[in-house]
Write a protein that holds these residues in place. Structure first.
Motif, mmCIF file in Angstrom:
data_model
loop_
_atom_site.group_PDB
_atom_site.id
_atom_site.type_symbol
_atom_site.label_atom_id
_atom_site.label_comp_id
_atom_site.label_asym_id
_atom_site.label_seq_id
_atom_site.Cartn_x
_atom_site.Cartn_y
_atom_site.Cartn_z
ATOM 1 N N THR A 319 0.830 -1.205 0.000
ATOM 2 C CA THR A 319 0.000 0.000 0.000
ATOM 3 C C THR A 319 0.864 1.253 0.000
ATOM 4 O OG1 THR A 319 -1.770 -1.144 1.210
ATOM 5 C CG2 THR A 319 -1.782 1.270 1.251
ATOM 6 N N ILE A 320 1.914 1.234 0.838
ATOM 7 C CA ILE A 320 2.805 2.394 0.898
ATOM 8 C C ILE A 320 3.569 2.576 -0.408
ATOM 9 C CG2 ILE A 320 4.770 3.440 2.091
ATOM 10 C CD1 ILE A 320 3.923 1.849 4.575
ATOM 11 N N LEU A 321 4.102 1.481 -0.949
ATOM 12 C CA LEU A 321 4.902 1.574 -2.178
ATOM 13 C C LEU A 321 4.079 2.083 -3.356
ATOM 14 C CD1 LEU A 321 7.418 1.087 -3.901
ATOM 15 C CD2 LEU A 321 6.674 -1.296 -4.164
ATOM 16 N N PHE A 322 2.970 1.403 -3.654
ATOM 17 C CA PHE A 322 2.172 1.796 -4.813
ATOM 18 C C PHE A 322 1.516 3.161 -4.590
ATOM 19 C CE2 PHE A 322 2.360 -2.846 -5.503
ATOM 20 C CZ PHE A 322 2.789 -2.853 -6.825
ATOM 21 N N GLY A 323 1.121 3.419 -3.345
ATOM 22 C CA GLY A 323 0.558 4.733 -3.039
ATOM 23 C C GLY A 323 1.580 5.840 -3.222
ATOM 24 N N PHE A 324 2.821 5.549 -2.857
ATOM 25 C CA PHE A 324 3.879 6.545 -3.016
ATOM 26 C C PHE A 324 4.195 6.799 -4.486
ATOM 27 C CE2 PHE A 324 8.371 7.901 -3.101
ATOM 28 C CZ PHE A 324 8.284 9.023 -2.274
ATOM 29 N N ILE A 325 4.147 5.749 -5.302
ATOM 30 C CA ILE A 325 4.359 5.946 -6.738
ATOM 31 C C ILE A 325 3.287 6.882 -7.301
ATOM 32 C CG2 ILE A 325 4.416 4.817 -9.005
ATOM 33 C CD1 ILE A 325 5.432 2.297 -7.590
ATOM 34 N N ILE A 326 2.066 6.699 -6.841
ATOM 35 C CA ILE A 326 0.941 7.489 -7.342
ATOM 36 C C ILE A 326 1.011 8.947 -6.888
ATOM 37 C CG2 ILE A 326 -1.572 7.781 -7.200
ATOM 38 C CD1 ILE A 326 -0.722 5.542 -9.073
ATOM 39 N N CYS A 327 1.263 9.182 -5.605
ATOM 40 C CA CYS A 327 1.166 10.566 -5.108
ATOM 41 C C CYS A 327 2.361 10.980 -4.254
ATOM 42 C CB CYS A 327 -0.125 10.749 -4.316
ATOM 43 S SG CYS A 327 -0.384 9.575 -2.972
ATOM 44 N N GLY A 328 3.512 10.347 -4.444
ATOM 45 C CA GLY A 328 4.695 10.673 -3.662
ATOM 46 C C GLY A 328 5.221 12.074 -3.899
ATOM 47 N N ARG A 329 5.195 12.514 -5.138
ATOM 48 C CA ARG A 329 5.695 13.863 -5.437
ATOM 49 C C ARG A 329 4.800 14.934 -4.813
ATOM 50 N NH1 ARG A 329 6.524 13.261 -11.828
ATOM 51 N NH2 ARG A 329 4.720 11.920 -11.471
ATOM 52 N N ASP A 330 3.497 14.670 -4.814
ATOM 53 C CA ASP A 330 2.566 15.599 -4.172
ATOM 54 C C ASP A 330 2.848 15.670 -2.664
ATOM 55 O OD1 ASP A 330 0.276 15.822 -6.485
ATOM 56 O OD2 ASP A 330 1.090 13.809 -6.345
ATOM 57 N N PHE A 331 3.110 14.500 -2.073
ATOM 58 C CA PHE A 331 3.370 14.419 -0.637
ATOM 59 C C PHE A 331 4.626 15.196 -0.255
ATOM 60 C CE2 PHE A 331 5.792 12.163 2.672
ATOM 61 C CZ PHE A 331 4.975 12.425 3.770
ATOM 62 N N ILE A 332 5.705 14.998 -1.009
ATOM 63 C CA ILE A 332 6.963 15.675 -0.708
ATOM 64 C C ILE A 332 6.820 17.184 -0.874
ATOM 65 C CG2 ILE A 332 9.358 15.996 -1.497
ATOM 66 C CD1 ILE A 332 9.414 12.999 -2.114
ATOM 67 N N ASN A 333 6.100 17.583 -1.907
ATOM 68 C CA ASN A 333 5.890 19.005 -2.147
ATOM 69 C C ASN A 333 5.130 19.659 -0.996
ATOM 70 O OD1 ASN A 333 3.938 21.279 -3.483
ATOM 71 N ND2 ASN A 333 5.921 21.217 -4.508
ATOM 72 N N LEU A 334 4.130 18.955 -0.466
ATOM 73 C CA LEU A 334 3.363 19.475 0.667
ATOM 74 C C LEU A 334 4.174 19.412 1.955
ATOM 75 C CD1 LEU A 334 0.669 20.433 1.939
ATOM 76 C CD2 LEU A 334 0.036 18.018 2.149
ATOM 77 N N TRP A 335 4.979 18.360 2.078
ATOM 78 C CA TRP A 335 5.698 18.088 3.328
ATOM 79 C C TRP A 335 6.852 19.058 3.557
ATOM 80 C CZ3 TRP A 335 9.575 13.508 3.893
ATOM 81 C CH2 TRP A 335 10.017 13.415 5.218
ATOM 82 N N VAL A 336 7.799 19.113 2.611
ATOM 83 C CA VAL A 336 9.014 19.922 2.806
ATOM 84 C C VAL A 336 9.153 21.053 1.799
ATOM 85 C CG1 VAL A 336 10.362 18.161 3.991
ATOM 86 C CG2 VAL A 336 10.327 18.193 1.491
ATOM 87 N N GLY A 337 8.194 21.162 0.885
ATOM 88 C CA GLY A 337 8.223 22.264 -0.062
ATOM 89 C C GLY A 337 9.008 21.955 -1.324
ATOM 90 N N GLU A 338 9.203 22.980 -2.143
ATOM 91 C CA GLU A 338 9.919 22.812 -3.403
ATOM 92 C C GLU A 338 11.425 22.688 -3.164
ATOM 93 O OE1 GLU A 338 8.880 26.073 -5.884
ATOM 94 O OE2 GLU A 338 6.761 25.538 -6.015
ATOM 95 N N GLY A 339 12.114 22.113 -4.144
ATOM 96 C CA GLY A 339 13.555 21.952 -4.037
ATOM 97 C C GLY A 339 13.989 20.566 -3.581
ATOM 98 N N PHE A 340 13.001 19.687 -3.293
ATOM 99 C CA PHE A 340 13.341 18.345 -2.821
ATOM 100 C C PHE A 340 12.771 17.280 -3.761
ATOM 101 C CE2 PHE A 340 13.702 20.998 0.911
ATOM 102 C CZ PHE A 340 14.794 20.477 1.589
ATOM 103 N N GLU A 341 12.568 17.642 -5.028
ATOM 104 C CA GLU A 341 11.971 16.714 -5.988
ATOM 105 C C GLU A 341 12.793 15.436 -6.148
ATOM 106 O OE1 GLU A 341 12.542 19.891 -6.542
ATOM 107 O OE2 GLU A 341 10.547 20.801 -6.702
ATOM 108 N N THR A 342 14.111 15.560 -6.044
ATOM 109 C CA THR A 342 14.995 14.395 -6.206
ATOM 110 C C THR A 342 14.728 13.336 -5.151
ATOM 111 O OG1 THR A 342 16.687 15.913 -7.018
ATOM 112 C CG2 THR A 342 17.404 13.699 -6.477
ATOM 113 N N ALA A 343 14.245 13.758 -3.987
ATOM 114 C CA ALA A 343 13.983 12.823 -2.890
ATOM 115 C C ALA A 343 12.953 11.768 -3.292
ATOM 116 C CB ALA A 343 13.516 13.582 -1.654
#
Length: 504
Positions: A319-343
């Motif tokens: 659930t975590i893996l496939f969910g992260f593939i689907i919306c991981g970039r959205d999560f990181i953007n909300l979590w720590v902001g821009e500039g961490f896309e590589t994460a």
């Protein structure tokens, strides 16, 4: 009673892990913003560097749990008390060795990090390292008594304190940071909570469980058996440290603290994934140890007993893996902001092979119960050395992406391919039966949910709304499909039980 305790332990394990995940989601950007990328990077570098000292604890807590559980399975109280005394003596010796190693590392900190840290950063790094090392010593002492508590399957105490510790840590750090933002507050808070946990476990084992040490004799045969088991755990700890922390260490030395900060964001995500996926592993060690002590640990029995907890781990990790593939970039953007896309890509590269490891990760408890972890540890230790070499090579040529690629490749070869062959040969695990039982219903539901959500993930822009829409659709499809055809009858009954009065 024991089965009920295991259920409580499983529930509390996931609750504590979810709480820790939520705290990390909140705390990481708070710390980065409050401390700045440079000081946060120094803190992470020292936390990682001091973490290598943990390798010298020889799995004290696991050793205590494994052998005390075996004595409980035999009903040998005298042998149990004698082993506890031996275990505490060994723990004391290990604490002295760790203190000596920490002193040596402290002396050479200047030389190791002189190229990547300023003089002011080095001074702060030394203080952080000293406190972190002291915390490791206290934690080692606490783990010895925690191992006894786990052997008695009193999971409410250990998991309950983990929950309380997480909440206390956030409250203290956030409060004190309002006065002054300093990474030293973080490590001092951890130290104080470790001391508190040591006292709790110590008094609980002595006053409530009556599991008091009494050295009748220093059993040489038992000591040799313990030493072999401990050495296997040491090698496994080396592997875990390498796979989890060597990337940060190498990046810190070769590229500096700023690259560590970006990579640390990815590792926070990976650690959440890994922690949730393996939360139930320790809960089952006492059960398998008692089966072994009673001579009931055949390959067929072990395979059957592994399926149920492995299905839970596979569902959680998938659930975590496939969910992260689907919306991981959205999560990181909300979590720590821009500039961490590589994460996003760093985390994903490491998570994919680790998912395959997590599907039958409960086997580690089986190996511990049987005392057969050594070969696994040796193989994975060799693979870990390859990981270090490959990481240095790839970071030199392609920079930051080389670190996760090296870890992913070596994890796939060692932990997935080679180790599953070993499980079949060494302990008679029936791999086809095991994986058929694990994936039945669950894997099709994960793939269906992923396929339905993927178009939305591709077409909808990255953002907060995207996180909720993409993640919501994925979870909705997954939940409905699991209830319709993914879960078996026993799993469905466990879900329905709280809503049906509990005894129907």
């Amino acid at each position: 009673m024991a089965k009920s305790q295991r259920k409580i332990g499983m529930v509390l394990s996931y609750v504590s892990t979810l709480l820790l995940m939520a705290v990390n989601i909140f705390l990481t950007p708070f710390l980065i913003k409050s401390l700045g990328e440079a000081e946060y990077g120094v803190y992470r570098m020292m936390a990682t560097f001091a973490g290598y000292l943990v390798l010298m604890n020889f799995g004290t807590g696991t050793v205590m749990t494994r052998y005390v559980s075996a004595f409980l399975g035999k009903g040998d109280k005298k042998g149990e008390r004698n082993f506890i005394a031996m275990g505490l003596i060994i723990t004391g010796v290990l604490m002295l060795l760790i203190a000596a190693a920490a002193s040596v590392l402290y002396i050479f900190l200047d030389e190791i990090y002189s190229a990547s840290l300023t003089l002011q950063q080095l001074e702060k790094a030394k203080i952080l390292f000293a406190v972190l090392s002291l915390n490791i010593l206290v934690t080692l002492a606490a783990q010895a008594f925690e191992g006894i508590v786990l052997a008695y399957e009193k999971f409410f105490l250990t998991k309950g304190f983990t929950i309380a510790k997480t909440l206390l840590k956030v409250a203290v750090i956030v409060t004190l940071f309002q006065l002054r933002a300093d990474s030293l507050i973080i490590v001092l808070t951890d130290l104080g909570l470790s001391v508190l946990y040591f006292l709790l476990c110590f008094f609980y084992t002595q006053l409530h469980l009556k599991a008091r040490p009494k050295l009748q004799k220093f059993d040489k045969a038992l000591f040799v058996s313990t030493l072999s088991f401990s050495f296997a755990i040491l090698l496994q700890a080396v592997v875990n440290q390498v796979n989890s922390n060597v990337d940060i260490t190498i990046l810190g030395i070769m590229l500096g603290p700023e690259s560590v900060t970006v990579y640390s964001v990815a590792m926070q995500i990976f650690m959440i994934f890994s922690s949730l996926s393996t939360a139930a592993v320790a809960v089952y060690l006492p059960k398998f140890a008692k089966l072994t002590a009673k001579g009931q640990a055949s390959g067929e029995v072990l395979t059957r007993e592994m399926i149920a907890p492995s299905r839970v781990q596979t569902l959680v990790s998938g659930t975590i893996l496939f969910g992260f593939i689907i919306c991981g970039r959205d999560f990181i953007n909300l979590w720590v902001g821009e500039g961490f896309e590589t994460a996003y890509f760093i985390a994903l590269i490491i998570m994919i092979p680790m998912f395959l490891v997590c599907t039958n990760g409960i086997v580690v408890s089986v190996l511990d119960a049987l005392g057969k972890r050594l070969v696994r540890s040796v193989v994975l230790c060799i693979i870990a050395v390859c990981n270090v070499l490959l990481t240095v090579l790839l970071v030199y040529f392609i920079g930051e992406p080389g670190a996760p690629i090296a870890t992913a490749v070596t994890t796939l070869i060692g932990s997935v391919i080679i180790m599953n062959i070993y499980y079949k040969k060494a302990i008679g695990i029936r791999l086809y039966t095991l994986f058929k039982g694990i994936f039945k219903g669950i894997l099709p539901c994960l793939l269906l949910s992923f396929a339905v959500s993927l178009p939305l993930a591709i077409l909808f822009p990255v953002g907060t709304l995207g996180l909720f829409l993409k993640g919501g659709l994925f979870l909705l499809v997954l939940g409905v499909s699991l209830l319709l055809f993914g879960l078996n009858k026993e799993e469905k009954s466990l879900i329905k039980k709280p809503f049906s009065g509990g005894n129907k």
